[in-house]
Design a protein around this motif. Structure first.
Motif, mmCIF file in Angstrom:
data_model
loop_
_atom_site.group_PDB
_atom_site.id
_atom_site.type_symbol
_atom_site.label_atom_id
_atom_site.label_comp_id
_atom_site.label_asym_id
_atom_site.label_seq_id
_atom_site.Cartn_x
_atom_site.Cartn_y
_atom_site.Cartn_z
ATOM 1 N N THR A 163 113.267 62.197 25.978
ATOM 2 C CA THR A 163 112.325 63.183 25.444
ATOM 3 C C THR A 163 113.000 63.975 24.332
ATOM 4 O O THR A 163 114.228 63.986 24.207
ATOM 5 C CB THR A 163 111.862 64.158 26.549
ATOM 6 O OG1 THR A 163 113.011 64.777 27.140
ATOM 7 C CG2 THR A 163 111.075 63.432 27.620
ATOM 8 N N GLN B 268 95.245 63.864 29.769
ATOM 9 C CA GLN B 268 96.457 64.000 28.967
ATOM 10 C C GLN B 268 96.859 65.476 28.851
ATOM 11 O O GLN B 268 98.043 65.815 28.917
ATOM 12 C CB GLN B 268 96.247 63.397 27.581
ATOM 13 C CG GLN B 268 97.525 63.315 26.755
ATOM 14 C CD GLN B 268 97.309 62.605 25.430
ATOM 15 O OE1 GLN B 268 96.254 62.001 25.203
ATOM 16 N NE2 GLN B 268 98.292 62.681 24.561
ATOM 17 N N GLU C 21 98.491 66.493 32.073
ATOM 18 C CA GLU C 21 99.844 65.939 32.169
ATOM 19 C C GLU C 21 100.830 66.744 31.322
ATOM 20 O O GLU C 21 101.937 67.069 31.767
ATOM 21 C CB GLU C 21 99.823 64.470 31.721
ATOM 22 C CG GLU C 21 101.040 63.692 32.142
ATOM 23 C CD GLU C 21 100.902 62.204 31.901
ATOM 24 O OE1 GLU C 21 101.938 61.565 31.656
ATOM 25 O OE2 GLU C 21 99.773 61.681 31.940
ATOM 26 N N VAL C 22 100.425 67.082 30.101
ATOM 27 C CA VAL C 22 101.301 67.861 29.218
ATOM 28 C C VAL C 22 101.478 69.280 29.761
ATOM 29 O O VAL C 22 102.581 69.839 29.740
ATOM 30 C CB VAL C 22 100.727 67.899 27.788
ATOM 31 C CG1 VAL C 22 101.555 68.818 26.895
ATOM 32 C CG2 VAL C 22 100.691 66.490 27.189
ATOM 33 N N ALA D 22 103.989 69.492 32.506
ATOM 34 C CA ALA D 22 105.323 68.978 32.168
ATOM 35 C C ALA D 22 106.354 70.096 32.063
ATOM 36 O O ALA D 22 107.554 69.846 32.231
ATOM 37 C CB ALA D 22 105.268 68.193 30.855
ATOM 38 N N HIS D 23 105.909 71.320 31.779
ATOM 39 C CA HIS D 23 106.856 72.431 31.589
ATOM 40 C C HIS D 23 106.334 73.681 32.291
ATOM 41 O O HIS D 23 105.254 74.177 31.978
ATOM 42 C CB HIS D 23 107.051 72.725 30.103
ATOM 43 C CG HIS D 23 107.551 71.543 29.323
ATOM 44 N ND1 HIS D 23 108.853 71.111 29.377
ATOM 45 C CD2 HIS D 23 106.902 70.702 28.477
ATOM 46 C CE1 HIS D 23 108.992 70.044 28.602
ATOM 47 N NE2 HIS D 23 107.818 69.773 28.042
ATOM 48 N N GLN E 252 109.367 70.403 35.144
ATOM 49 C CA GLN E 252 108.093 69.786 35.498
ATOM 50 C C GLN E 252 107.480 70.467 36.724
ATOM 51 O O GLN E 252 108.178 70.841 37.656
ATOM 52 C CB GLN E 252 108.298 68.300 35.788
ATOM 53 C CG GLN E 252 107.006 67.554 36.115
ATOM 54 C CD GLN E 252 107.259 66.097 36.440
ATOM 55 O OE1 GLN E 252 108.254 65.531 36.031
ATOM 56 N NE2 GLN E 252 106.364 65.503 37.193
ATOM 57 N N THR F 92 92.244 65.624 20.311
ATOM 58 C CA THR F 92 93.473 66.418 20.278
ATOM 59 C C THR F 92 93.192 67.881 20.612
ATOM 60 O O THR F 92 93.971 68.531 21.321
ATOM 61 C CB THR F 92 94.130 66.326 18.889
ATOM 62 O OG1 THR F 92 94.308 64.955 18.546
ATOM 63 C CG2 THR F 92 95.478 67.020 18.865
ATOM 64 N N THR G 74 92.658 68.159 24.392
ATOM 65 C CA THR G 74 93.947 68.097 25.089
ATOM 66 C C THR G 74 94.700 69.419 24.964
ATOM 67 O O THR G 74 95.229 69.953 25.945
ATOM 68 C CB THR G 74 94.798 66.941 24.525
ATOM 69 O OG1 THR G 74 94.122 65.705 24.755
ATOM 70 C CG2 THR G 74 96.166 66.895 25.175
ATOM 71 N N THR H 246 95.790 72.052 27.961
ATOM 72 C CA THR H 246 97.207 72.395 28.119
ATOM 73 C C THR H 246 97.425 73.907 28.034
ATOM 74 O O THR H 246 98.155 74.497 28.841
ATOM 75 C CB THR H 246 98.045 71.688 27.039
ATOM 76 O OG1 THR H 246 97.901 70.267 27.172
ATOM 77 C CG2 THR H 246 99.516 72.050 27.148
#
Length: 738
Positions: free
Chosen positions: A479, A589, A592-593, A596-597, A604, A624, A627, A631
Motif C-alpha cells: 500500500t 467500495q 471498504e475504504v 481501512a483506517h 483497519q 466516485t 464512494t 467513506t
C-alpha cells in the motif's frame, strides 16, 4: 534364535527369495490414462523432512542421478538462493515424475507459517496429501495447521513417519498422537526392524515380507518372505499387526467384514481385498494409512511411493464440481514465478479439457482474457515444452501477465456463466462460487514496515519488483501511505518480510531499505452510532447529488468485504431494492475504504457492521462521488463511536529440554502469556501458550540465548483481542512515535 543370528540367516536365505527392484523414469509425455495420475502434495511441520523425502523420490524414480541434501543447499525443489541459505522451503515447487506406470505430479510445500498462502494454493489443486511426521516428535504445532488445511479441501491423506533411524523414533507413539490430537484412526501398514540401535529394514504388514534398502546411492530394494522358524519374534509381530489392520478396516468396510466372517479366520484374507478396502476408507477419509522410514538414510521412500499409487486418489476418484464445465477448458492457477528467460510462468492445475499453445483463456477473478504463450511440464526449476496438456495434469504457461495465484481460469465468461447455472441446478445452491474456489479470502497480515529505494532513480524498478512479488504471493500486501509518502509492505511474519527484502536485493539488484517492523494492530467501534450525509457538488458541467444514511454497529465481522448489511425494515427495504448494481458496488467500495483506517492509529477496522438505511442519488452522479460520500460518513461515525485497539495474539508452542522448562515458563510469564499446558514429548517438554505478538519480537534470539540453542518454537495467529489501557498507550506510542 537371537535377533543378530536371525539377520545373519536372512542374508543367507534371501538369495533365492529376493528380487532387486530398480525403477527409472524418463522425461516422457503424460499418459492419457487419468486413473494413473496422482496429484499429490507433501505437508508437514518445519524440519520434518519434506524436501529430503522429495529428493529421494526423484532419485528412485530416475529423474536425478545424485541425491542432494538440504544442509548442502543442492536439492532440486529448494532452488531459490534464500531456501538454500536457510535450509527451509519458501515457495511451493512442482515436479513431474513416473513410478511403476503412474505419473506423479508432486508439490513440495513450505512448512513455515509465514508462507501459509503457498500451502493453501497448493492444497487447493491437489487430489491427495502425504503428511510427514517426525518419528521422535509425532504430531507437532504446524502439523495441526496443515491437517486442518487439508480438511478444508477434503483431501485424503497418507502419513509417512520419517526419521525412524533415531533412537527415540517411535511409530506407535506417532499413531497415538494422530489419534489423540487429530481425532483420526491410523492404520499402521509397516513395522520398523532395528538392529544394534539402527533401522535395518521394514516389515510390510500386508505381504508379511521383510524389506531391505540399498545403502548410499544404491537403488536396490530387497524383499524377502518372513519365515517363522528363522525369526519368530518378527513373524509374530507382523501377524499381530496384520490382524489389527483387518479388524480396523472391518469397522469401516462392510464388504471386507463379510468376507472375514465367511472365511472365519484372518490369516487367509487376500492382500488385494485389504488394499481395496484400505483405499476406500482412505478416499472416504475414515482412516489414514501409516507407513514409515528414514528419508535421510534412504529407507522407506520406495514403499511410500507404492502407498501413494495404491491409496491416494486419481483425478477421476475425486468428487469433481468442475464437471459442470462439460468439455470446456477449466483450471486453477496456484503459483506464479518470474523467470529471467521465459518471463512470468503460471502454474495451472487442469480440471477439465486441455490447454495448448496460443490458446485464449479467461480469468474469472480478473474478468480478463489473455493468450497463452507456451506450455511446459514442470521439473522444479526446469521445464520441458509440450504442445498441449490434458485434464488432471499440472501445466506451466508462459505469456500470461495478469492472472494471479489462486485464479480460476476457463475459456470465456460465457463458459463460466453456463457452468454456474449447471452447478446451481445440480446442487440447488446459490453459493457455487465458493464451490469453484472463487473469492477465497487471503489471511490478514500481522506485520508491516516501510520500504524505500536507495534513490529516486530506482523507484520505478522497485515498484515493478514489488508488483511481480505480489503477483507471486497474494499474502504480501503493498500500500501507499499518502500522509508519509512511503510504500508499506504488510506480511505474515518477520521471516516473510525478510525474504521479500532479500529477493529484491538478490533477484532485482535493488538495495531497498526496510523501516522498523510494526505490529498490524486493528481497531473496533465501541458503540452503535447512526447518521446521514448529503453531498451536492458540481464537477465540470455535471451536478452530483448523494444522500446516504448509515449505522456503524459493533459485531463479530472481521472482514470489511462482508461488513455491509441492509436495513430490512419496510421503509428502508423498498429504497434499497431500487439501488442499481453499479451504485451498490460504489457503496461497497466506500465501506471498504472507510473501514481501512480507524481514527486512533489509522489501523483497519474489524468487528464492525455498516448498516445501510437509505440511499438517494441524482441522475448522472459519478460513482466516485458515491464512494467518497460513504467513506466520509463512515469516518465521521467511527470518530463519534470511538474505537478500541486490538492486538494480534498468537498460539505459541515451545519445545525445550526439561532442564530449561522453568526458564521458558518464567520468560513467557513476563511476555503476558497465558500458559495452556505443558506436555511431554520424548525427553523434551512442550509448552503451549497464547501470547501477544508484540511480546514475541526477537523472541527467537532470546529463546536461543537462555536455552543454549536447544529449544525451538512455532507460532500461529489465534485472534485479535482488546488491550489494557497501559498496553494500548504503548501501542499508540509505537505507531505514532509520540
Amino acid at each position: 534364535m537371537n535377533l543378530n543370528k536371525a539377520f545373519f540367516s536372512i542374508k543367507l536365505c534371501l538369495k533365492c527369495k529376493y528380487a532387486i527392484k530398480s525403477l527409472y523414469s524418463t522425461f516422457k509425455l503424460p499418459r492419457n490414462d487419468i486413473s494413473k495420475i496422482r496429484n499429490i502434495g507433501i505437508s508437514a511441520h518445519i524440519d520434518a523432512g519434506k524436501t529430503t523425502t522429495t529428493e529421494r523420490m526423484l532419485y528412485y524414480a530416475g529423474v536425478i542421478d545424485y541425491m542432494g541434501e538440504v544442509h548442502d543447499g543442492n536439492t532440486v525443489t529448494d532452488f531459490m538462493d534464500q531456501e538454500r541459505e536457510r535450509g527451509i522451503t519458501i515457495t511451493s515447487a512442482a515436479v513431474t515424475f513416473f513410478w511403476k506406470n503412474h505419473q506423479f505430479n508432486l508439490i513440495d510445500t513450505p512448512g513455515h507459517i509465514d508462507f501459509t498462502m503457498e500451502v493453501e494454493h497448493a492444497l487447493n489443486v491437489l487430489d491427495g496429501v502425504v503428511v510427514i511426521l517426525d518419528g521422535s516428535a509425532g504430531v507437532e504445532a504446524q502439523t495441526l495447521t496443515v491437517w486442518r488445511q487439508a480438511d478444508r479441501f477434503n483431501l485424503p491423506r497418507v502419513v509417512y513417519v520419517n526419521k525412524m533411524d533415531r533412537r527415540d523414533g517411535d511409530v506407535h507413539m506417532c499413531c497415538d498422537s494422530l489419534e489423540k490430537k487429530l481425532d483420526v484412526q491410523p492404520i499402521l501398514l509397516q513395522l520398523p526392524v532395528v538392529r544394534d540401535d539402527k533401522l535395518f529394514g521394514i516389515i510390510d504388514v500386508l505381504s508379511q515380507e521383510l524389506i531391505q534398502f540399498g545403502k548410499g546411492q544404491e537403488r536396490a530394494l530387497i524383499r524377502g518372505e518372513l519365515v517363522e522358524k528363522e525369526w519368530p519374534q518378527l513373524f509374530e509381530n507382523a501377524q499381530r499387526a496384520r490382524v489389527k489392520v483387518i479388524e480396523q478396516l472391518c469397522d469401516h468396510n462392510d464388504e471386507l467384514a463379510e468376507k472375514v466372517i465367511a472365511s472365519e479366520v484372518f490369516d487367509i484374507v487376500p492382500s488385494d481385498d485389504i488394499v481395496k478396502a484400505l483405499k476406500k476408507v482412505t478416499l472416504e477419509r475414515k482412516a489414514v494409512p501409516v507407513v514409515l522410514g528414514s528419508s535421510y538414510k534412504n529407507i522407506g521412500v520406495q514403499t511410500l511411493m507404492d502407498a501413494i499409487a495404491l491409496y491416494l486418489p486419481s483425478p477421476i476418484n475425486r468428487s469433481n464440481v468442475f464437471s459442470a464445465f462439460e468439455d470446456h477448458f477449466c483450471g486453477r492457477a496456484f503459483k506464479v514465478k518470474h523467470d529471467n528467460q521465459k518471463g512470468p510462468l503460471t502454474f495451472l492445475r487442469l480440471y477439465n479439457g486441455s490447454v495448448k499453445k496460443a490458446q485464449k483463456i479467461f480469468s474469472v477473478q480478473r474478468r480478463e482474457s489473455e493468450q497463452v504463450g507456451r506450455v511446459y511440464m514442470a521439473y522444479a526449476d526446469d521445464f520441458k515444452e509440450v504442445e498441449s496438456l490434458g485434464s488432471g495434469n499440472i501445466a506451466v504457461l508462459s505469456g500470461l501477465k495478469k492472472i494471479m495465484s489462486g485464479d480460476l481460469v476457463t475459456s470465456s465468461q460465457s463458459v463460466y456463466d453456463k457452468a454456474r447455472k449447471i452447478a446451481q441446478k445440480c446442487s440447488n445452491s446459490e453459493d457455487v462460487d465458493s464451490a469453484f474456489g472463487v473469492g477465497a479470502e487471503i489471511p490478514e497480515p500481522v506485520f508491516f514496515c516501510s520500504i524505500e529505494p536507495p534513490s529516486l532513480a530506482k523507484q520505478q524498478a522497485l515498484d515493478q519488483a514489488l508488483a511481480e512479488l505480489q503477483r507471486e504471493d497474494p499474502s504480501l500486501r503493498i500500500t501507499y501511505n499518502s500522509e508519509t509518502g512511503q510504500t508499506v509492505l504488510a506480511g505474515m511474519g518477520e521471516l516473510h518480510l525478510e525474504i521479500i527484502r532479500d529477493r529484491i536485493l538478490k533477484e532485482y539488484k535493488i538495495e531497498a531499505d526496510l523501516g522498523p517492523l510494526q505490529i498490524a494492530y486493528r481497531e473496533m467501534p465501541l458503540q452503535k452510532v447512526s447518521d446521514s450525509l448529503q453531498v451536492d457538488t458540481k464537477i465540470g458541467n455535471h451536478k452530483n447529488s448523494v444522500l446516504v444514511r448509515l449505522s456503524v454497529v459493533p459485531s463479530d465481522c472481521s472482514s470489511s468485504q462482508k461488513a455491509l448489511k441492509f436495513d430490512k425494515s419496510q421503509e428502508s427495504a423498498s429504497c434499497i431494492a431500487g439501488i442499481f448494481p453499479k451504485h451498490l458496488q460504489a457503496i461497497r467500495q466506500g465501506v471498504e475504504v472507510g473501514l481501512a483506517h480507524g481514527p486512533k492509529i489509522s489501523s483497519q477496522i474489524i468487528n464492525a457492521n455498516v448498516i445501510l438505511h437509505w440511499f438517494e442519488v441524482g441522475r448522472g452522479t459519478s460513482d466516485t462521488v458515491i464512494t467518497a460520500t460513504v467513506t466520509q460518513l463512515i469516518n465521521k461515525l467511527l470518530t463519534e463511536s470511538g474505537t478500541a485497539i486490538l492486538e494480534p495474539v498468537m498460539h505459541l508452542e515451545v519445545v525445550t529440554p526439561s532442564e530449561y522448562l522453568s526458564s521458558v515458563l518464567a520468560d513467557l510469564s513476563r511476555r503476558r502469556s497465558a500458559i495452556d499446558g505443558v506436555s511431554v514429548r520424548g525427553n523434551s517438554r512442550v509448552v503451549n501458550a497464547t501470547t501477544p505478538l508484540a511480546e514475541l519480537l526477537a523472541y527467537s534470539t532470546d529463546l536461543r540465548t537462555f536455552t543454549s540453542g536447544t529449544a525451538v518454537f512455532s507460532t500461529e495467529l489465534c485472534a485479535y483481542q482488546t488491550m489494557s489501557a497501559t498496553e494500548e498507550e504503548k501501542a499508540i506510542r509505537s505507531v505514532r512515535g509520540f
